[in-house]
Scaffold this motif. Structure first.
Motif, short mmCIF file in Angstrom:
data_model
loop_
_atom_site.label_atom_id
_atom_site.label_comp_id
_atom_site.label_asym_id
_atom_site.label_seq_id
_atom_site.Cartn_x
_atom_site.Cartn_y
_atom_site.Cartn_z
N ARG A 620 59.95 76.97 71.23
CA ARG A 620 60.84 76.51 70.16
C ARG A 620 60.60 75.05 69.83
NH1 ARG A 620 63.26 78.09 65.88
NH2 ARG A 620 63.91 79.96 67.01
N GLU A 621 60.45 74.21 70.86
CA GLU A 621 60.23 72.78 70.62
C GLU A 621 58.90 72.54 69.89
OE1 GLU A 621 61.46 74.05 73.27
OE2 GLU A 621 63.37 73.00 73.58
N ILE A 622 57.89 73.34 70.25
CA ILE A 622 56.61 73.20 69.57
C ILE A 622 56.75 73.55 68.09
CG2 ILE A 622 54.30 74.21 69.36
CD1 ILE A 622 54.23 74.43 72.39
N ALA A 623 57.44 74.64 67.80
CA ALA A 623 57.64 75.04 66.41
C ALA A 623 58.39 73.97 65.63
CB ALA A 623 58.40 76.37 66.35
N ASP A 624 59.42 73.38 66.24
CA ASP A 624 60.19 72.33 65.55
C ASP A 624 59.32 71.10 65.31
OD1 ASP A 624 62.38 73.96 65.58
OD2 ASP A 624 63.28 73.06 67.37
N SER A 625 58.48 70.75 66.28
CA SER A 625 57.62 69.57 66.12
C SER A 625 56.58 69.80 65.03
CB SER A 625 56.92 69.24 67.45
OG SER A 625 57.86 68.86 68.44
N ILE A 626 56.00 71.00 65.02
CA ILE A 626 55.00 71.31 63.99
C ILE A 626 55.63 71.29 62.60
CG2 ILE A 626 53.51 73.14 63.09
CD1 ILE A 626 52.84 73.87 65.97
N ASP A 641 50.76 83.59 78.47
CA ASP A 641 51.59 83.54 79.67
C ASP A 641 50.77 83.02 80.85
OD1 ASP A 641 49.98 85.62 80.54
OD2 ASP A 641 51.44 87.18 80.04
N LEU A 642 51.33 83.12 82.04
CA LEU A 642 50.66 82.59 83.24
C LEU A 642 49.38 83.35 83.57
CD1 LEU A 642 53.76 81.95 85.53
CD2 LEU A 642 52.48 80.29 84.18
N PHE A 643 49.24 84.55 83.00
CA PHE A 643 48.05 85.37 83.27
C PHE A 643 47.08 85.36 82.09
CE2 PHE A 643 51.67 87.12 85.61
CZ PHE A 643 51.20 87.03 86.91
N ASP A 644 47.23 84.38 81.21
CA ASP A 644 46.37 84.20 80.04
C ASP A 644 46.47 85.35 79.05
OD1 ASP A 644 45.44 81.73 80.87
OD2 ASP A 644 43.70 82.56 81.91
N GLN A 645 47.57 86.08 79.09
CA GLN A 645 47.80 87.14 78.12
C GLN A 645 48.68 86.62 76.97
OE1 GLN A 645 46.30 90.24 78.31
NE2 GLN A 645 45.22 89.14 79.95
N PRO A 646 48.51 87.16 75.76
CA PRO A 646 49.31 86.68 74.63
C PRO A 646 50.80 86.78 74.90
CG PRO A 646 47.52 88.07 73.87
CD PRO A 646 47.54 88.19 75.36
N SER A 647 51.53 85.77 74.45
CA SER A 647 52.98 85.71 74.63
C SER A 647 53.65 85.54 73.27
CB SER A 647 53.33 84.55 75.57
OG SER A 647 54.70 84.53 75.87
N ILE A 648 54.93 85.23 73.26
CA ILE A 648 55.67 85.15 71.99
C ILE A 648 55.38 83.83 71.28
CG2 ILE A 648 57.51 86.65 72.81
CD1 ILE A 648 59.20 84.10 73.23
N LEU A 649 55.49 83.88 69.95
CA LEU A 649 55.30 82.71 69.10
C LEU A 649 56.56 82.46 68.28
CD1 LEU A 649 51.75 82.86 67.47
CD2 LEU A 649 52.67 81.01 68.86
N LEU A 651 57.58 80.29 64.73
CA LEU A 651 56.93 79.61 63.60
C LEU A 651 57.79 78.54 62.98
CD1 LEU A 651 55.22 82.64 61.78
CD2 LEU A 651 54.31 81.12 63.55
N GLY A 652 59.08 78.55 63.26
CA GLY A 652 59.95 77.52 62.69
C GLY A 652 59.87 77.50 61.17
N ALA A 653 59.76 76.30 60.61
CA ALA A 653 59.71 76.13 59.15
C ALA A 653 58.27 75.97 58.67
CB ALA A 653 60.56 74.94 58.72
N ILE A 654 57.33 76.68 59.30
CA ILE A 654 55.92 76.52 58.96
C ILE A 654 55.63 76.91 57.52
CG2 ILE A 654 55.20 78.83 59.67
CD1 ILE A 654 52.68 77.56 60.85
N ALA A 655 56.44 77.81 56.96
CA ALA A 655 56.21 78.25 55.58
C ALA A 655 56.41 77.13 54.58
CB ALA A 655 57.13 79.42 55.25
N GLU A 656 57.04 76.03 54.98
CA GLU A 656 57.29 74.93 54.07
C GLU A 656 56.12 73.95 53.98
OE1 GLU A 656 60.92 73.10 55.23
OE2 GLU A 656 62.09 74.97 55.10
N HIS A 657 55.10 74.16 54.78
CA HIS A 657 53.94 73.27 54.76
C HIS A 657 53.12 73.52 53.50
CE1 HIS A 657 53.95 71.21 58.69
NE2 HIS A 657 54.60 72.29 59.12
N GLN A 658 53.15 72.58 52.58
CA GLN A 658 52.45 72.74 51.32
C GLN A 658 50.96 72.43 51.44
OE1 GLN A 658 53.97 73.93 48.45
NE2 GLN A 658 55.69 74.28 49.86
#
Length: 809
Positions: A620-626, A641-649, A651-658
């Motif tokens: 969440r903090e990463i999404a807010d910072s981006i 994750d700790l086993f190098d498998q895909p985890s949750i993402l 996106l925050g307000a990424i759609a606002e990036h013009q």
């Protein structure tokens, strides 16, 4: 006999003069540099002839291996060559001739400079039938600096793909190559062998090749062709016919359809074809020049070429009488080569001073070596050649791309490899001899008081051969630079691929250093004093063993481009939030929230970001910072994750990036998601999208390239709606394991030209693809025979390539 000491001194003085042309920005303008460098070109030519060094430059006395040309860019140099189909068939037939014997394994391709020899060899080697027949491939661009042992080591490394002990005796290396080539199907290409003396150096290789492994050799010399293969006739590439040449020229000159039949163009046709003399390369370069000018000015360019040719090739009558028949024949072969050089010279003269400097810089790289665009750009930046003027309103990276594309469009630079969205990744100067003002002697030979050392501004190493022990010479060399007066003048230090260079704290006294490249060096740590470099703009430690940066790095206030190693530095990472000028950050690995708060949230000027998150609590903090990085243009975000498998993402307000145009996401997307409106390239992996994403993605009006990779979509049906994807040109569907039905409505993806479907095992024949007229290239990988057959029946006008890749266990 040439006096080496005198020659060495003369070279050094000339090099000092060249280096003096690269001053501080406040002292002289870029146009002055370009003008002065032009004056040195004749001297550089004399330098090369005087020392008989040949066309390849290197900073080490040991030559470096080079790679095959492999162009696949949208405006690629190779793809525009007209190589006759009968010559392709002839080379294929000789490669797979069941009647060839043990002594008949060398196949020679010959032709004049720029006739397409390399293109023909590359095209055949990249064919699927060749890839399936031959287990290993090796490609060597011939270098006059190579000795027999260098060829053996280079070829063995490419065939074995393992470390080869360079300390072995020649006969041991020969035995290894002979054994390998007879046990396995190997294909070896040696490109551009110039003289019979060069061929003698290859004898240690030729005598080892036999059995199942052919060798393709390209050359301009008929003598080399006859000596290399006495058992069969060479494949001789002819000049293009007038019809072929004119078709190629019209394509490169980008003539508007309404001007194709204009009397002015028709009147110039014969003059243009005569200047090019059937050479594909000359046609490409001349077409590149004329494409930048109005048709009304073309006559002036052609007349200028005619004047250059008449001045160069006129032979006084008294000299003609003394020429023997052999001399006259040799002189006749010089004429087309001289015409090509005139076209190249005219193309160079037509460049701006800034672009000339950037083009000449290619001469400092070994001949025919692939140059990463990333590496080239930070060299240009350090030299100050892509520093925008205030009125240009553009940053240095955009200016560098603008210059590179200009050189590519003029066919002065060849694209070797392109990225997913079509942008160049690697390039090279396509076989032209730019005079190389490069010192060949080893760095250990220079005393600390040598003027060359004291004035040295740039050091770029291509020494990738010694991999057995740390390279101590680099440290001693830097000490010599600094010890004479307490600081060094270097602005660029690039040691990419040098094995474990020993760097002392002395590096902190290179007070003018702007760029430090340590990629692929296997270094374990950085000197603490790196943070004391006040002008450092680029630091590259990617693909090293460095797991932490010194705390002093926070003082490098001018740092703009930082390439890290994708390793977890969460507990050892200094506070780089103070690097407020940072524009590009690659390889950042975030393992806890503290790194987000101390680093990412403060870097508001970032334009390019590549990071990996392994902490669910920090997502969440990463999404807010981006979301706060309003200038972001390119983002690569991975959540594991700790086993190098895909985890949750998140996106925050990424759609606002013009301004965001390039986006790569690995990880499970939230149920409700949206993307920035101006995306041009999008890659999704392990997104686990359940609802058909094509309706929303089709509304991205600027989307040019789309990749849906493994487990990005979990549904069974996919529909591309009418008028969706108006700009899409490249589409890749990989490992969509549940996908069964794909419908393309009429009017969808009207510009699609490249499609790849890989490992979509349940997919039935797509519906509607036959309605997409521009679709010409289709790649089907690990798809069923039934699917392939149905696909070919529907898309009769497309080139369908079928391949099989080994499946991961």
């Amino acid at each position: 006999m040439v006096n080496f000491q005198e020659c060495h001194s003369w070279k050094r003085n000339l090099w000092n003069k060249v280096m003096s042309l690269i001053p501080y920005k406040s002292m002289r303008g870029q146009s002055d540099i370009g003008d002065e460098m032009e004056k040195l070109i004749p001297h550089a030519k004399i330098l090369r002839q005087h020392t008989k060094l040949g066309p390849t430059g290197a900073t080490s006395s040991r030559p470096q291996p080079t790679q095959p040309r492999n162009s696949d860019y949208l405006v690629s140099y190779d793809s525009d060559f007209v190589v006759p189909y009968d010559k392709v068939d002839e080379l294929v037939n000789q490669l797979f001739d069941p009647k060839k014997g043990e002594l008949d394994t060398v196949i020679v391709v010959t032709g004049m400079a720029g006739s397409g020899k390399t293109v023909l060899a590359k095209r055949v080697c990249s064919m699927k039938v060749a890839e399936h027949r031959f287990h290993s491939h090796a490609w060597v661009n011939f270098s006059v600096d190579y000795e027999g042992k260098d060829f053996l080591v280079d070829i063995l490394k490419q065939l074995n793909r393992e470390r080869v002990d360079e300390n072995l005796q020649d006969n041991e290396l020969e035995s290894m190559l002979e054994s390998f080539s007879k046990k396995k199907h190997c294909l070896i290409v040696v490109d551009d062998v110039r003289t019979p003396y060069d061929l003698d150096k290859l004898s240690v290789v030729l005598k080892c090749i036999g059995g199942r492994s052919p060798l393709i050799l390209t050359t301009r010399s008929q003598d080399v062709a006859r000596a290399a293969s006495r058992w069969r006739n060479p494949i001789s590439l002819r000049r293009l016919t007038d019809e072929e040449g004119w078709t190629l020229f019209l394509k490169k000159a980008r003539i508007a359809e309404d001007s194709l039949n204009s009397p002015e163009l028709i009147n110039l046709q014969n003059d243009i074809l005569r200047q090019c003399d059937g050479s594909p390369w000359a046609i490409l370069v001349l077409g590149g020049i004329l494409s930048t000018k109005d048709l009304s000015n073309w006559r002036c360019v052609i007349e200028q070429l005619s004047c250059m040719a008449s001045r160069q090739l006129s032979v006084p009558p008294e000299v003609q009488q003394e020429l023997s028949t052999t001399d006259k024949e040799e002189f006749s072969t010089v004429i087309p080569h001289a015409a090509q050089e005139n076209i190249l010279a005219l193309s160079y003269q037509d460049l701006s001073s800034r672009v000339k400097c950037c083009f000449l810089y290619f001469g400092l790289f070994p001949r025919a070596v692939e140059i990463p665009i990333r590496r080239l750009f930070y060299h240009w930046r350090a030299e100050g050649w892509v520093t925008p003027l205030p009125e240009e309103h553009i940053d240095d990276i955009d200016l560098a791309w603008k210059i590179l594309k200009q050189l590519i469009s003029r066919n002065l630079i060849e694209v070797e490899k392109a990225g997913f969205a079509g942008s160049p990744k690697r390039c090279q100067s396509p076989g032209v001899d730019i005079w190389r003002l490069v010192e060949y002697a080893g760095i250990r030979n220079y005393p600390s008081l040598d003027p060359y050392i004291l004035s040295l501004r740039s050091w770029v190493s291509f020494n990738t051969r010694k991999r057995d022990s740390p390279n101590k010479e680099i440290g001693l060399f830097l000490n010599n630079i600094v010890n004479s007066r307490g600081f060094g003048m270097l602005i660029l230090l690039d040691l990419e691929h040098v094995y474990k260079p020993v760097l002392h704290e002395t590096i902190g006294k290179l007070l003018l250093l702007k760029s430090l490249g340590l990629r692929w060096t296997s270094l374990d740590a950085l000197p603490i004093s790196v943070g004391n470099l006040p002008y450092l703009e680029t630091l590259d430690v990617k693909h090293t063993n460095i797991t932490n940066l010194p705390n002093s790095i926070g003082k490098a206030k001018n740092l703009r481009y930082l390439y890290l190693n994708d390793s977890d530095m969460s507990f050892r990472m200094p506070n780089i939030g103070y690097l407020t000028n940072l524009q590009s950050l690659s390889g950042l690995f975030i393992g806890n929230k503290s790194l987000v708060n101390n680093c990412l949230s403060k870097l508001r000027g970032l334009k390019k970001l590549k990071l990996t998150c392994s902490s669910r609590s920090a997502v969440r903090e990463i999404a807010d910072s981006i979301s706060q990085l309003s200038d972001l243009q390119s983002l690569r975000l991975r959540s594991i994750d700790l086993f190098d498998q895909p985890s949750i993402l998140e996106l925050g307000a990424i759609a606002e990036h013009q301004k965001l145009y390039d986006l790569y996401l690995l990880g499970q997307l939230p149920r409700d998601y949206s993307f920035p409106p101006n995306l041009k390239a999008l890659t999704l992996s392990a997104s686990e999208i359940e609802r058909d994403p094509m309706h929303m993605l089709g509304q991205l009006r600027h989307l040019n390239s789309l990749r849906l990779l493994g487990k990005s979509y979990a549904g069974q049906q996919m529909t591309c709606l009418c008028e969706g994807f108006p700009e899409l040109r490249i589409l890749k569907l990989w490992k969509l394991e549940n996908l069964e039905e794909w419908i393309v409505e009429e009017g969808s993806m009207p510009l699609l030209r490249e499609l790849e479907i890989r490992c979509c095992n349940r997919l039935q024949r797509p519906e509607g693809l036959q309605l997409i007229i521009p679709l010409k290239e289709v790649i089907l990988t690990n798809m069923s025979d039934e699917f392939v057959a149905n696909f070919k029946r529907v898309l009769v006008n497309a080139s369908v390539q079928v391949s099989k890749l080994p499946l991961n266990p």
